[in-house]
Design a protein around this motif. Structure first.
Motif, PDB file in Angstrom:
ATOM      1  N   ALA A  40     -21.872   0.515  -6.663  1.00 60.68           N
ATOM      2  CA  ALA A  40     -21.947   1.964  -6.505  1.00 60.68           C
ATOM      3  C   ALA A  40     -20.752   2.492  -5.707  1.00 60.68           C
ATOM      4  O   ALA A  40     -20.363   3.652  -5.865  1.00 60.68           O
ATOM      5  CB  ALA A  40     -23.253   2.352  -5.819  1.00 60.68           C
ATOM      6  N   GLU A  41     -20.214   1.644  -4.851  1.00 63.34           N
ATOM      7  CA  GLU A  41     -19.052   2.048  -4.058  1.00 63.34           C
ATOM      8  C   GLU A  41     -17.993   0.969  -4.146  1.00 63.34           C
ATOM      9  O   GLU A  41     -18.299  -0.185  -4.429  1.00 63.34           O
ATOM     10  CB  GLU A  41     -19.449   2.206  -2.577  1.00 63.34           C
ATOM     11  CG  GLU A  41     -20.361   3.377  -2.329  1.00 63.34           C
ATOM     12  CD  GLU A  41     -20.745   3.477  -0.857  1.00 63.34           C
ATOM     13  OE1 GLU A  41     -19.988   2.974  -0.005  1.00 63.34           O
ATOM     14  OE2 GLU A  41     -21.808   4.054  -0.585  1.00 63.34           O
ATOM     15  N   MET A  42     -16.744   1.362  -3.895  1.00 66.72           N
ATOM     16  CA  MET A  42     -15.711   0.339  -3.771  1.00 66.72           C
ATOM     17  C   MET A  42     -14.722   0.747  -2.694  1.00 66.72           C
ATOM     18  O   MET A  42     -14.534   1.940  -2.425  1.00 66.72           O
ATOM     19  CB  MET A  42     -15.010   0.085  -5.094  1.00 66.72           C
ATOM     20  CG  MET A  42     -13.937   1.069  -5.465  1.00 66.72           C
ATOM     21  SD  MET A  42     -12.927   0.475  -6.839  1.00 66.72           S
ATOM     22  CE  MET A  42     -11.552  -0.264  -5.991  1.00 66.72           C
ATOM     23  N   GLU A  43     -14.122  -0.237  -2.066  1.00 68.84           N
ATOM     24  CA  GLU A  43     -13.144   0.045  -1.024  1.00 68.84           C
ATOM     25  C   GLU A  43     -11.770  -0.342  -1.484  1.00 68.84           C
ATOM     26  O   GLU A  43     -11.579  -1.328  -2.190  1.00 68.84           O
ATOM     27  CB  GLU A  43     -13.513  -0.712   0.253  1.00 68.84           C
ATOM     28  CG  GLU A  43     -14.489   0.076   1.091  1.00 68.84           C
ATOM     29  CD  GLU A  43     -14.914  -0.661   2.336  1.00 68.84           C
ATOM     30  OE1 GLU A  43     -14.097  -1.426   2.885  1.00 68.84           O
ATOM     31  OE2 GLU A  43     -16.075  -0.465   2.729  1.00 68.84           O
ATOM     32  N   LEU A  44     -10.811   0.481  -1.065  1.00 68.26           N
ATOM     33  CA  LEU A  44      -9.422   0.229  -1.411  1.00 68.26           C
ATOM     34  C   LEU A  44      -8.679   0.060  -0.090  1.00 68.26           C
ATOM     35  O   LEU A  44      -8.644   0.985   0.713  1.00 68.26           O
ATOM     36  CB  LEU A  44      -8.904   1.455  -2.172  1.00 68.26           C
ATOM     37  CG  LEU A  44      -7.637   1.342  -2.982  1.00 68.26           C
ATOM     38  CD1 LEU A  44      -7.720   0.224  -3.998  1.00 68.26           C
ATOM     39  CD2 LEU A  44      -7.394   2.671  -3.692  1.00 68.26           C
ATOM     40  N   HIS A  45      -8.149  -1.093   0.121  1.00 69.45           N
ATOM     41  CA  HIS A  45      -7.436  -1.322   1.382  1.00 69.45           C
ATOM     42  C   HIS A  45      -5.949  -1.027   1.211  1.00 69.45           C
ATOM     43  O   HIS A  45      -5.307  -1.566   0.320  1.00 69.45           O
ATOM     44  CB  HIS A  45      -7.641  -2.762   1.862  1.00 69.45           C
ATOM     45  CG  HIS A  45      -7.157  -2.964   3.257  1.00 69.45           C
ATOM     46  ND1 HIS A  45      -6.042  -3.707   3.551  1.00 69.45           N
ATOM     47  CD2 HIS A  45      -7.611  -2.479   4.435  1.00 69.45           C
ATOM     48  CE1 HIS A  45      -5.841  -3.683   4.866  1.00 69.45           C
ATOM     49  NE2 HIS A  45      -6.777  -2.945   5.424  1.00 69.45           N
ATOM     50  N   LEU A  46      -5.426  -0.129   2.058  1.00 66.35           N
ATOM     51  CA  LEU A  46      -4.037   0.300   1.925  1.00 66.35           C
ATOM     52  C   LEU A  46      -3.186  -0.216   3.079  1.00 66.35           C
ATOM     53  O   LEU A  46      -3.672  -0.317   4.206  1.00 66.35           O
ATOM     54  CB  LEU A  46      -3.963   1.830   1.893  1.00 66.35           C
ATOM     55  CG  LEU A  46      -4.823   2.552   0.861  1.00 66.35           C
ATOM     56  CD1 LEU A  46      -4.647   4.065   0.997  1.00 66.35           C
ATOM     57  CD2 LEU A  46      -4.473   2.125  -0.556  1.00 66.35           C
ATOM     58  N   VAL A  47      -1.932  -0.496   2.775  1.00 61.10           N
ATOM     59  CA  VAL A  47      -0.979  -0.879   3.823  1.00 61.10           C
ATOM     60  C   VAL A  47       0.221   0.066   3.782  1.00 61.10           C
ATOM     61  O   VAL A  47       0.482   0.716   2.759  1.00 61.10           O
ATOM     62  CB  VAL A  47      -0.509  -2.348   3.664  1.00 61.10           C
ATOM     63  CG1 VAL A  47      -1.660  -3.306   3.890  1.00 61.10           C
ATOM     64  CG2 VAL A  47       0.128  -2.576   2.299  1.00 61.10           C
ATOM     65  N   ARG A  48       0.947   0.171   4.885  1.00 61.79           N
ATOM     66  CA  ARG A  48       2.068   1.096   4.982  1.00 61.79           C
ATOM     67  C   ARG A  48       3.219   0.681   4.072  1.00 61.79           C
ATOM     68  O   ARG A  48       3.516  -0.490   3.940  1.00 61.79           O
ATOM     69  CB  ARG A  48       2.614   1.113   6.425  1.00 61.79           C
ATOM     70  CG  ARG A  48       1.889   2.059   7.361  1.00 61.79           C
ATOM     71  CD  ARG A  48       2.045   3.521   6.989  1.00 61.79           C
ATOM     72  NE  ARG A  48       3.326   4.087   7.392  1.00 61.79           N
ATOM     73  CZ  ARG A  48       3.573   4.610   8.582  1.00 61.79           C
ATOM     74  NH1 ARG A  48       2.631   4.648   9.502  1.00 61.79           N
ATOM     75  NH2 ARG A  48       4.750   5.114   8.856  1.00 61.79           N
ATOM     76  N   ASN A  49       3.851   1.656   3.482  1.00 59.59           N
ATOM     77  CA  ASN A  49       5.052   1.416   2.685  1.00 59.59           C
ATOM     78  C   ASN A  49       6.288   1.462   3.587  1.00 59.59           C
ATOM     79  O   ASN A  49       6.258   2.093   4.642  1.00 59.59           O
ATOM     80  CB  ASN A  49       5.186   2.496   1.606  1.00 59.59           C
ATOM     81  CG  ASN A  49       4.641   2.050   0.273  1.00 59.59           C
ATOM     82  OD1 ASN A  49       4.619   0.859  -0.042  1.00 59.59           O
ATOM     83  ND2 ASN A  49       4.175   3.008  -0.507  1.00 59.59           N
ATOM     84  N   PRO A  50       7.377   0.842   3.139  1.00 59.10           N
ATOM     85  CA  PRO A  50       8.619   0.965   3.903  1.00 59.10           C
ATOM     86  C   PRO A  50       9.132   2.397   3.856  1.00 59.10           C
ATOM     87  O   PRO A  50       8.898   3.106   2.885  1.00 59.10           O
ATOM     88  CB  PRO A  50       9.584   0.029   3.163  1.00 59.10           C
ATOM     89  CG  PRO A  50       9.044  -0.056   1.774  1.00 59.10           C
ATOM     90  CD  PRO A  50       7.551   0.048   1.911  1.00 59.10           C
ATOM     91  N   ASP A  51       9.785   2.842   4.927  1.00 59.78           N
ATOM     92  CA  ASP A  51      10.398   4.165   4.948  1.00 59.78           C
ATOM     93  C   ASP A  51      11.861   4.021   4.521  1.00 59.78           C
ATOM     94  O   ASP A  51      12.677   3.438   5.236  1.00 59.78           O
ATOM     95  CB  ASP A  51      10.306   4.781   6.341  1.00 59.78           C
ATOM     96  CG  ASP A  51      10.679   6.255   6.339  1.00 59.78           C
ATOM     97  OD1 ASP A  51      11.760   6.598   5.822  1.00 59.78           O
ATOM     98  OD2 ASP A  51       9.880   7.071   6.839  1.00 59.78           O
ATOM     99  N   ILE A  52      12.168   4.551   3.342  1.00 60.23           N
ATOM    100  CA  ILE A  52      13.483   4.331   2.739  1.00 60.23           C
ATOM    101  C   ILE A  52      14.565   5.079   3.515  1.00 60.23           C
ATOM    102  O   ILE A  52      15.606   4.519   3.860  1.00 60.23           O
ATOM    103  CB  ILE A  52      13.449   4.762   1.252  1.00 60.23           C
ATOM    104  CG1 ILE A  52      12.444   3.866   0.518  1.00 60.23           C
ATOM    105  CG2 ILE A  52      14.829   4.646   0.610  1.00 60.23           C
ATOM    106  CD1 ILE A  52      11.828   4.478  -0.699  1.00 60.23           C
TER     107      ILE A  52
END
Ligand code: C5P
Length: 220
Positions: free
Chosen positions: A115-127
Motif C-alpha cells: 500500500a505504501e513504498m519508500e524512496l530513499h534519496l541521496v544528495r547530487n553533486p553540485d556542478i
C-alpha cells in the motif's frame, strides 16, 4: 557586436532539468524548460564566444554555432561538464539540477504490491560549486537562484557559499517568471555587492542583460 568582451572566449553553459532514475520506466525531475540556458548560449555565441552547452532533456533546437552535449542525470551532467572546466573563461549554471536522486535505481519496473513504498534519496553533486571552488584565477562562475519566496537574501547566500562572481535571482511565481514560461524578471547580484533589478523580459532579452553584466568582469 565586434567589441564584445565575449569574442573568442570559451563559455560553458548548463541548461534544462535533470532526470533521476527511480526504475527502468520512471524518474524524478522538475519543470525546467531549458529556455533560459539556451537563450544565454545563443546570445554568447552571437557575441563571438565558443559556447558549449550541457543540457538535460529539453524540447529545444540547438542554437546556431553552439556545441551541445545531451545528458540525463546530474551525475551525467557533471561527468560531461567536468572536462570542459579546464579551458573555459566563463561557466554559467542555468540548469535546474535535481538536488537528490534515488539511491539505488531499480532495473526494470517496480511493481505495485504494498500500500505504501519508500524512496530513499541521496544528495547530487553540485556542478556549479564543483567548478567554482576548483577553478583557476580569471575563470568566472555565474549561477541562478530560483526561489518561490524569501528572495534576495537566499540568492546572496548562494553567491557567497558557492563562491560565485554573479548570481541571477529569479522569483518563481508559476506564471510570469521562472520555469517553463517565456519571460523572466531577474535581479543580478554581484560579488562587489551590486544589485541590478531587471524588469520582466522575454528570456532572450534577459539573457542579453545578463551577458551585458558579465562582460565587464571578463575584461578585467
Ligand atoms: O543551490 P541551488 O540549487 O539553488 O543553486 C542554483 C544554482 O546552482 C544554479 O546556477 C544551478 O545551475 C546550480 N546547481 C548546480 N548543481 C546542483 C545544484 C545547483 O550546478 N546540483
Amino acid at each position: 557586436p565586434k567589441d564584445s568582451a565575449l569574442r573568442g572566449k570559451t563559455v560553458v553553459v548548463t541548461a534544462g532539468p535533470t532526470r533521476e532514475k527511480i526504475d527502468g520506466v520512471r524518474f524524478l525531475s522538475n519543470y525546467s524548460s531549458g529556455k533560459m540556458g539556451f537563450a544565454i548560449a545563443a546570445d554568447a555565441a552571437r557575441r563571438g564566444a565558443v559556447v558549449r552547452l550541457v543540457t538535460g532533456p529539453v524540447n529545444l533546437p540547438t542554437p546556431p554555432g553552439v556545441e551541445r552535449l545531451d545528458v540525463e542525470s546530474a551525475e551525467q551532467m557533471l561527468a560531461a561538464a567536468r572536462p570542459l572546466f579546464d579551458g573555459c573563461d566563463l561557466f554559467i549554471g542555468a540548469a535546474a539540477v535535481a538536488d537528490y536522486r534515488p539511491e539505488a535505481p531499480v532495473e526494470g519496473k517496480i511493481k505495485k504490491n504494498a500500500a505504501e513504498m519508500e524512496l530513499h534519496l541521496v544528495r547530487n553533486p553540485d556542478i556549479l560549486a564543483t567548478f567554482a571552488t576548483g577553478r583557476k584565477p580569471g575563470q568566472l562562475a555565474v549561477g541562478f537562484a530560483l526561489e518561490t519566496a524569501g528572495g534576495v537574501e537566499y540568492a546572496r547566500k548562494k553567491l557567497v557559499d558557492k563562491q560565485l562572481d554573479l548570481v541571477a535571482f529569479n522569483i518563481y511565481d508559476g506564471r510570469t517568471s521562472g520555469f517553463e514560461v517565456d519571460t523572466n524578471a531577474l535581479t543580478l547580484l554581484g560579488r562587489d555587492g551590486s544589485v541590478t533589478e531587471l524588469p520582466l523580459l522575454p528570456k532572450e532579452e534577459a539573457a542579453g542583460k545578463l551577458l551585458d553584466a558579465i562582460e565587464p568582469l571578463l575584461r578585467r
